[in-house]
Design an enzyme around this catalytic site. Structure first.
Site, PDB file in Angstrom:
ATOM      1  N   CYS A   2       0.872  -1.174   0.000  1.00 46.42           N
ATOM      2  CA  CYS A   2       0.000   0.000   0.000  1.00 46.42           C
ATOM      3  C   CYS A   2       0.909   1.223   0.000  1.00 46.42           C
ATOM      4  CB  CYS A   2      -0.859   0.015   1.256  1.00 46.42           C
ATOM      5  SG  CYS A   2      -1.780  -1.511   1.476  1.00 46.42           S
ATOM      6  N   ARG A  27       1.387   1.988  -5.931  1.00 44.43           N
ATOM      7  CA  ARG A  27       1.651   0.937  -4.947  1.00 44.43           C
ATOM      8  C   ARG A  27       0.403   0.129  -4.588  1.00 44.43           C
ATOM      9  NH1 ARG A  27       6.394   1.518  -2.313  1.00 44.43           N
ATOM     10  NH2 ARG A  27       5.583   0.281  -0.597  1.00 44.43           N
ATOM     11  N   TRP A  80      -3.911  -1.759  -1.315  1.00 43.87           N
ATOM     12  CA  TRP A  80      -3.970  -2.981  -2.120  1.00 43.87           C
ATOM     13  C   TRP A  80      -4.360  -4.070  -1.120  1.00 43.87           C
ATOM     14  CZ3 TRP A  80      -1.604  -7.826  -2.499  1.00 43.87           C
ATOM     15  CH2 TRP A  80      -1.766  -8.475  -3.737  1.00 43.87           C
ATOM     16  N   ASN A 106       0.835  -0.253   6.206  1.00 44.92           N
ATOM     17  CA  ASN A 106       1.245  -1.013   5.026  1.00 44.92           C
ATOM     18  C   ASN A 106       1.950  -2.256   5.534  1.00 44.92           C
ATOM     19  OD1 ASN A 106       2.268  -1.903   2.571  1.00 44.92           O
ATOM     20  ND2 ASN A 106       3.997  -0.493   2.592  1.00 44.92           N
ATOM     21  N   GLY A 107       1.505  -3.440   5.102  1.00 46.61           N
ATOM     22  CA  GLY A 107       2.134  -4.676   5.572  1.00 46.61           C
ATOM     23  C   GLY A 107       1.079  -5.648   6.051  1.00 46.61           C
ATOM     24  N   GLU A 487       9.129 -13.093 -20.948  1.00 52.40           N
ATOM     25  CA  GLU A 487       8.863 -11.720 -20.530  1.00 52.40           C
ATOM     26  C   GLU A 487       7.804 -11.068 -21.435  1.00 52.40           C
ATOM     27  OE1 GLU A 487       9.180 -10.055 -18.046  1.00 52.40           O
ATOM     28  OE2 GLU A 487       9.133  -7.962 -18.612  1.00 52.40           O
ATOM     29  N   LYS A 491       4.297  -9.546 -20.051  1.00 52.47           N
ATOM     30  CA  LYS A 491       3.895  -8.152 -20.292  1.00 52.47           C
ATOM     31  C   LYS A 491       2.505  -8.107 -20.892  1.00 52.47           C
ATOM     32  CE  LYS A 491       5.950  -6.323 -18.368  1.00 52.47           C
ATOM     33  NZ  LYS A 491       7.109  -6.647 -17.590  1.00 52.47           N
ATOM     34  N   GLU A 494      -0.324  -9.190 -18.314  1.00 55.78           N
ATOM     35  CA  GLU A 494      -0.582  -8.400 -17.107  1.00 55.78           C
ATOM     36  C   GLU A 494      -1.259  -7.063 -17.388  1.00 55.78           C
ATOM     37  OE1 GLU A 494       2.783  -6.889 -14.809  1.00 55.78           O
ATOM     38  OE2 GLU A 494       4.027  -7.067 -16.576  1.00 55.78           O
ATOM     39  N   HIS A 510       5.678 -30.452 -27.284  1.00 51.53           N
ATOM     40  CA  HIS A 510       5.370 -31.418 -26.224  1.00 51.53           C
ATOM     41  C   HIS A 510       4.018 -31.161 -25.586  1.00 51.53           C
ATOM     42  CE1 HIS A 510       9.383 -33.085 -26.600  1.00 51.53           C
ATOM     43  NE2 HIS A 510       9.751 -31.838 -26.815  1.00 51.53           N
ATOM     44  N   LYS A 609       2.511  -2.337  -7.586  1.00 52.61           N
ATOM     45  CA  LYS A 609       3.900  -2.274  -8.054  1.00 52.61           C
ATOM     46  C   LYS A 609       4.845  -3.146  -7.257  1.00 52.61           C
ATOM     47  CE  LYS A 609       7.228  -0.700 -10.563  1.00 52.61           C
ATOM     48  NZ  LYS A 609       7.338  -1.374 -11.874  1.00 52.61           N
TER      49      LYS A 609
HETATM   50  C1  F6R Z   1       5.840  -7.424 -14.000  1.00 55.14           C
HETATM   51  C2  F6R Z   1       6.355  -7.007 -12.713  1.00 55.14           C
HETATM   52  C3  F6R Z   1       6.479  -8.025 -11.642  1.00 55.14           C
HETATM   53  C4  F6R Z   1       7.756  -7.776 -10.837  1.00 55.14           C
HETATM   54  C5  F6R Z   1       7.824  -8.734  -9.634  1.00 55.14           C
HETATM   55  C6  F6R Z   1       9.083  -8.533  -8.842  1.00 55.14           C
HETATM   56  O1  F6R Z   1       5.829  -6.371 -14.905  1.00 55.14           O
HETATM   57  O2  F6R Z   1       6.645  -5.862 -12.508  1.00 55.14           O
HETATM   58  O3  F6R Z   1       6.456  -9.308 -12.162  1.00 55.14           O
HETATM   59  O4  F6R Z   1       8.859  -7.961 -11.658  1.00 55.14           O
HETATM   60  O5  F6R Z   1       6.717  -8.496  -8.798  1.00 55.14           O
HETATM   61  O6  F6R Z   1       9.200  -7.229  -8.373  1.00 55.14           O
HETATM   62  P1  F6R Z   1      10.575  -6.629  -7.937  1.00 55.14           P
HETATM   63  O7  F6R Z   1      11.441  -6.520  -9.140  1.00 55.14           O
HETATM   64  O8  F6R Z   1      10.258  -5.286  -7.350  1.00 55.14           O
HETATM   65  O9  F6R Z   1      11.156  -7.578  -6.928  1.00 55.14           O
END
Ligand code: F6R
Length: 614
Positions: A2, A27, A80, A106-107, A487, A491, A494, A510, A609
């Protein structure tokens, strides 16, 4: 997970708090709230709480009659959800049932159920499903006229993670904050303090700040501050300058942060490499590794732990370390590693890769490896984050703040740092000076090659539009291009909510090949490299089953052009460096797909994030 922001000072703070929340909204954004402590004329205060589900924009509406409040003490939160559904009552701030204590959190309070039971036995009533309301009541229960002491006592009973900001109606000149495991920074202004989950909510007001260690409590008043342990032992805080410019966190002329960050990659990588590559001497200079040079050179095995996009960067790291430095590597989801009872032999190095430096699973895996004797390194973007502090050594990405929830420039920054790390190690183990020089030369060209790839944006948008109705996509590659394919799929799913799978191109046969039907978009990363011929065969296999081929290929590759429906030509890049360029069209494809489908690119549903909970 959060975002929290709090203020105590001499100016009305409603607007500052709302502006701060907007900066922190990345966040978490399922609900938002604000509480102001307003003097009631008797030396005490009255708490006004406004909260709502939805974005900060919705909160602004709900709290608009408070915009003219003269209150100079307040707390605000963007959520969040972890405990309790997304409802108005579950949003923060939370007030205890006597209306004395108000907090944002937050937590996760892991033992909240035990605490709640105890508090209910002592007559407390609860109105939400959150762990945070339990903490507000615990502090109120222990309050005996000193907020700082009550917070210390309450936190001694708590297991879990928290950063909190707390106000009390009986102490209208006091704001108490604390942290353990979740980030919190205290900005120091003139006669005022702005507390926030990260510097972006602070930097418009002051560049001077203190970071708090775990288990630290800070009492802030308009006259000064005091930091202490949970046992009330006074501490001397670390004061630092925030290395953040306002334009780094502003959108500027871009429509979305994600697009801005995709376009920032050439410059971000130039900054990431600056001062670290010495082509003449064939050397890589990484100051953060200096004290552990011997141990690193003598290491026998590397474990890379990460999640999501950072894991994909780590997978590329595996190829790099094995190829260049000839050292065995294992890459693993941090969430699995931490519970797997991993075997950590002597001379093992564990590398945690993380943009935020706060990801709970990555942090826990790192601690597990460290406790079993590994030397730990952090490959982290956020300076001063928990992972950067809990590792023996590390290398920062230096790509600037990443605000879009979908990680882009942090990914290329992570790959660039892992490239430098493997070269650093390779040079000290086997690699000759000319060989290192050759790679450095190629490496320094990457930012220009990304620039050239960004010029294909319109073409990539048109290709994406052709397939935008399709609900299932495949991303396929081999060797270095396999993690890049993973990746690309992540992308796309998500932010556009299209189902996509990334895998090694050979794995398709497979099982997944059964998915291919007429017109299914199959994105092949088919650049020149050791497995080029094999990838061409995989493309033929998909074509013959009706799949539509979208290829990312090396400039001038007529053969790929003749077998693909659509080709995105990228510059010719040395194979170990190719993910840095090949990923860019995939980022743009995901971005355009989300925009074309009308989604909120920077705040995709259900995401946040940084994932600071398990
Ligand atoms: C995808 C994304 C997440 C982060 C993952 C790890 O676009 O951003 O998959 O890569 O949550 O986050 P960090 O790098 O902050 O440990």
């Amino acid at each position: 997970m959060c975002g929290i922001v709090a203020y105590i000072g001499n100016r009305p703070c409603h607007r500052l708090l709302i502006e701060g929340l907007k900066r922190l909204e990345y966040r978490g954004y399922d609900s938002a709230g604000i509480a102001l402590l307003e003097p009631d004329g008797s030396g005490k205060g009255r708490i006004d709480v406004r909260k709502t589900i939805g974005r900060v924009a919705a909160l602004t509406e709900v709290a608009k009659d408070k915009a003219s409040s003269g209150s100079t003490l307040g707390i605000a939160h963007t959520r969040w959800a972890t405990h309790g559904g997304v409802t108005d009552v579950n949003a923060h701030p939370h007030v205890d049932d006597t209306g004395t204590i108000c907090l944002i959190h937050n937590g996760i309070i892991e033992n909240y159920d035990v605490l709640k039971k105890y508090l209910i036995e002592h007559g407390r009533k609860f109105h939400t499903e959150t762990d945070s309301e339990v903490l507000a009541n615990l502090i109120a229960h222990l309050y005996e006229g000193d907020l700082e002491r009550a917070v210390q006592s309450a936190l001694r009973e708590v297991t879990g993670a928290y950063s909190i900001a707390v106000m009390c109606v009986d102490e209208p000149d006091t704001l108490v904050c604390a942290r353990k495991g979740s980030p919190l920074i205290v900005g120091i202004g003139s006669g005022e303090y702005i507390v926030a989950s990260d510097g972006s909510a602070i930097v418009a007001h002051t560049a001077q700040a203190m970071t708090l260690e775990d288990y630290t409590v800070v009492r802030l008043s308009r006259d000064g501050f005091r930091t202490s342990t949970l046992d009330n032992v006074e501490l001397t805080p670390k004061v630092m300058q925030l290395e953040l410019e306002l334009d780094e966190i502003e959108l500027g002329s871009y429509e979305h942060y994600m697009l801005k960050e995709i376009y920032e990659q050439p410059d971000a990588l130039r900054t990431c490499m600056r001062g670290r590559l010495d082509k003449n001497e064939g050397r890589v200079v990484l100051g953060g590794l200096k004290s552990f040079e011997q141990e690193l050179v003598r290491s026998r095995r590397i474990i890379i732990a990460a999640q999501g996009t950072a894991l994909h960067a780590g997978m590329i790291g595996e190829y790099l370390f094995e190829d260049l430095a000839k050292i065995p590597v294992e890459v693993e989801y941090a969430s699995e590693l931490r519970y797997r009872n991993p075997i950590i032999e002597e001379r093992t190095v564990a590398i945690a890769v993380s943009q935020s430096g706060e990801t709970a699973d990555t942090l826990a895996a790192l601690h597990e490896a460290r406790d079993r004797g590994a030397l730990t390194l952090g490959v982290v973007n956020v300076v001063g984050s928990t992972i950067s502090r809990d590792t023996h050594a590390g290398v920062y990405l230096r790509v600037g703040p990443e605000i879009g929830v979908a990680s882009t420039k942090a990914f290329t920054g992570q790959v660039a740092v892992l490239t430098m790390l493997s070269l650093w190690l390779a040079r000290r183990r086997f690699m000759s000076t000319p060989a290192v020089q050759r790679i450095i030369e190629e490496f320094e060209r990457i930012p220009d090659q990304i620039d050239a790839t960004l010029k294909l944006d319109e073409q990539i948008k048109d290709i994406t539009a052709k397939y935008i109705e399709r609900e299932n996509w495949l991303f396929l590659g081999r060797g270095y291009n396999y993690p890049t394919a993973m990746e690309g799929a992540l992308k796309l799913k998500e932010i556009s909510y299209i189902h996509a799978e990334g895998m090694p191109a050979a794995e398709m046969k497979h099982g997944p090949i059964a998915l291919i039907d007429n017109g299914m978009p199959c994105v092949f990363i088919a650049t020149q490299g050791a497995q080029y011929e094999k990838v061409v065969s995989n493309i033929e296999e998909v074509r013959s089953r009706g799949g539509h081929i979208i290829a990312v290929a090396t400039e001038g590759d007529e053969r790929i052009k003749s077998i693909a429906e659509d080709v995105i030509f990228i510059p010719d890049v040395a194979e170990p460096l190719s993910p840095l360029v090949a990923v860019v069209p995939l980022q743009l494809m995901a971005y355009h797909a989300a925009v074309l489908r009308g989604h909120d690119v920077d705040k995709p549903r259900n995401l946040a994030k940084s994932v600071t909970v398990e």
